[in-house]
Design an enzyme around this catalytic site. Structure first.
Site, PDB file in Angstrom:
ATOM      1  N   LYS A  79      40.276  28.116 -14.542  1.00 43.98           N
ATOM      2  CA  LYS A  79      39.761  26.759 -14.284  1.00 43.98           C
ATOM      3  C   LYS A  79      39.535  26.004 -15.597  1.00 43.98           C
ATOM      4  O   LYS A  79      39.068  26.604 -16.577  1.00 43.98           O
ATOM      5  CB  LYS A  79      38.441  26.845 -13.525  1.00 43.98           C
ATOM      6  CG  LYS A  79      38.640  27.303 -12.103  1.00 43.98           C
ATOM      7  CD  LYS A  79      37.316  27.496 -11.406  1.00 43.98           C
ATOM      8  CE  LYS A  79      37.497  28.396 -10.215  1.00 43.98           C
ATOM      9  NZ  LYS A  79      36.374  29.250  -9.936  1.00 43.98           N
ATOM     10  N   GLU A  98      32.851  19.801  -0.656  1.00 44.16           N
ATOM     11  CA  GLU A  98      32.897  20.484   0.644  1.00 44.16           C
ATOM     12  C   GLU A  98      33.985  19.856   1.533  1.00 44.16           C
ATOM     13  O   GLU A  98      33.937  18.671   1.877  1.00 44.16           O
ATOM     14  CB  GLU A  98      31.543  20.462   1.384  1.00 44.16           C
ATOM     15  CG  GLU A  98      30.520  21.418   0.803  1.00 44.16           C
ATOM     16  CD  GLU A  98      30.906  22.888   0.972  1.00 44.16           C
ATOM     17  OE1 GLU A  98      31.552  23.240   1.966  1.00 44.16           O
ATOM     18  OE2 GLU A  98      30.570  23.680   0.075  1.00 44.16           O
ATOM     19  N   SER A  99      34.927  20.711   1.906  1.00 49.29           N
ATOM     20  CA  SER A  99      36.114  20.228   2.613  1.00 49.29           C
ATOM     21  C   SER A  99      35.809  19.446   3.889  1.00 49.29           C
ATOM     22  O   SER A  99      36.436  18.415   4.157  1.00 49.29           O
ATOM     23  CB  SER A  99      37.035  21.413   2.922  1.00 49.29           C
ATOM     24  OG  SER A  99      36.378  22.391   3.701  1.00 49.29           O
ATOM     25  N   CYS A 116      44.914  26.567  -1.307  1.00 50.24           N
ATOM     26  CA  CYS A 116      43.563  26.741  -0.743  1.00 50.24           C
ATOM     27  C   CYS A 116      43.465  26.093   0.641  1.00 50.24           C
ATOM     28  O   CYS A 116      43.655  24.885   0.781  1.00 50.24           O
ATOM     29  CB  CYS A 116      42.528  26.126  -1.696  1.00 50.24           C
ATOM     30  SG  CYS A 116      40.885  26.065  -0.962  1.00 50.24           S
ATOM     31  N   VAL A 154      37.197  24.185  -5.139  1.00 52.67           N
ATOM     32  CA  VAL A 154      37.984  23.065  -4.642  1.00 52.67           C
ATOM     33  C   VAL A 154      37.869  23.073  -3.124  1.00 52.67           C
ATOM     34  O   VAL A 154      37.656  24.133  -2.543  1.00 52.67           O
ATOM     35  CB  VAL A 154      39.475  23.174  -5.060  1.00 52.67           C
ATOM     36  CG1 VAL A 154      39.627  22.989  -6.545  1.00 52.67           C
ATOM     37  CG2 VAL A 154      40.121  24.465  -4.582  1.00 52.67           C
TER      38      VAL A 154
HETATM   39  N1  LIG Z   1      32.841  25.663   1.588  1.00 48.35           N
HETATM   40  C1  LIG Z   1      33.850  25.229   0.653  1.00 48.35           C
HETATM   41  C2  LIG Z   1      34.758  26.404   0.323  1.00 48.35           C
HETATM   42  C3  LIG Z   1      35.806  26.057  -0.710  1.00 48.35           C
HETATM   43  C4  LIG Z   1      36.388  27.304  -1.348  1.00 48.35           C
HETATM   44  O1  LIG Z   1      35.922  28.435  -1.106  1.00 48.35           O
HETATM   45  N2  LIG Z   1      37.427  27.103  -2.140  1.00 48.35           N
HETATM   46  C5  LIG Z   1      37.958  28.216  -2.899  1.00 48.35           C
HETATM   47  C6  LIG Z   1      39.474  28.216  -2.984  1.00 48.35           C
HETATM   48  S1  LIG Z   1      40.240  28.401  -1.397  1.00 48.35           S
HETATM   49  C7  LIG Z   1      37.471  28.114  -4.327  1.00 48.35           C
HETATM   50  O2  LIG Z   1      37.496  27.058  -4.921  1.00 48.35           O
HETATM   51  N3  LIG Z   1      37.030  29.231  -4.869  1.00 48.35           N
HETATM   52  C8  LIG Z   1      36.572  29.278  -6.223  1.00 48.35           C
HETATM   53  C9  LIG Z   1      37.257  30.318  -7.004  1.00 48.35           C
HETATM   54  O3  LIG Z   1      38.298  30.812  -6.567  1.00 48.35           O
HETATM   55  O4  LIG Z   1      36.773  30.605  -8.082  1.00 48.35           O
HETATM   56  C10 LIG Z   1      34.629  24.062   1.255  1.00 48.35           C
HETATM   57  O5  LIG Z   1      34.749  24.021   2.488  1.00 48.35           O
HETATM   58  O6  LIG Z   1      35.088  23.189   0.512  1.00 48.35           O
END
Ligand SMILES: N[C@@H](CCC(=O)N[C@@H](CS)C(=O)NCC(=O)O)C(=O)O
Length: 235
Positions: A48, A74-75, A21, A61
């Site tokens: 998950k 939030e990253s 990710c 994540v």
């Molecule tokens: N805005 C969030 C975006 C994080 C995000 O979109 N992570 C993805 C993986 S790259 C995720 O966990 N998606 C949930 C899923 O795949 O169900 C951040 O910056 O942390």
């Protein structure tokens, strides 16, 4: 008091992450550079764990549990937290104006590059794909211009945002730069090898040598395969 019903490491930071990710890689790189003892718990995004909603109700994540039990998500929040909590990492400059300029760079990169990488892949017809690729190219040109301005301001020979020192300017962006290989493969897009993009190439040549980059870099083949899920079946 009973412990929460999700796994974490006592007394140190726990980072809930996924190695593929690009958002999670921001947090992984920030904690790596800050040299903070932490445990990474890998979350399988295709399956998950039941307890993950207790960590992050949004089920995304990265997420972070601090040693005192606070959960942060939030990253960009996590990488900024690492910079604030561990100032010796010098992930952010000490001068407020320089910090603002760095954050502007991250904002320009995040708003002009990230959506257009995903947009080019997701496009459902030639017109839409070409528009997103043109927007991506314009965004990269803008990022190139920001690098040129920054290097004029700071002088010296260094090719990172802060010259020789890695900072949040790289931590928050390079995992997405790494995804351009997928846009090249699936959509025939490449950063032109011209003067207009010379600063960008110089920056990439510098950050790709950083241990904090190579440690978490996703292989090109894997990035290409992972990003295939965004490309609609018909094209
Ligand atoms: N805005 C969030 C975006 C994080 C995000 O979109 N992570 C993805 C993986 S790259 C995720 O966990 N998606 C949930 C899923 O795949 O169900 C951040 O910056 O942390």
């Amino acid at each position: 008091m009973s412990s929460p019903a999700y796994p974490y490491e006592e007394n140190i930071y726990t980072l809930y992450s996924n190695a593929n990710c690009p958002f999670a890689q921001r947090a992984l790189r920030a904690f790596y550079i800050a040299q903070v003892p932490h445990k990474v718990i890998e979350i399988d995004l295709t399956n998950k764990p039941d307890w993950y909603h207790l960590v992050n109700p949004q089920l995304k994540v990265p997420a972070l549990r601090t040693p005192s039990g606070t959960i942060l998500i939030e990253s960009l929040v996590l990488s900024e937290f690492a910079a604030d909590q561990f100032p010796d990492s010098h992930l952010l400059p000490s001068d407020a104006t320089e910090r603002a300029q760095l954050r502007l760079f991250v904002e320009i990169f995040s708003s002009r590059i990230i959506p257009n990488i995903f947009g080019s892949l997701r496009g459902t017809n030639a017109k839409e794909i070409e528009e997103k690729k043109a927007a991506l190219l314009a965004g990269l040109k803008e990022v190139n211009g920001e690098l040129v301005k920054q290097w004029e301001r700071i002088g010296g020979d260094g090719a990172l945002w802060l010259g020789d020192k890695v900072s949040l300017a790289e931590v928050n962006t390079v995992s997405f730069y790494n995804l351009l290989v997928a846009v090249e493969h699936h959509r025939g897009f490449a950063v032109p090898d011209t003067d207009e993009f010379a600063a960008l190439h110089r920056w990439a040549a510098a950050f790709t040598k950083l241990p904090a980059y190579t440690e978490f870099k996703v292989d090109d083949d894997q990035a290409i395969n992972k990003m295939k899920k965004f490309v609609p079946e018909a094209n």
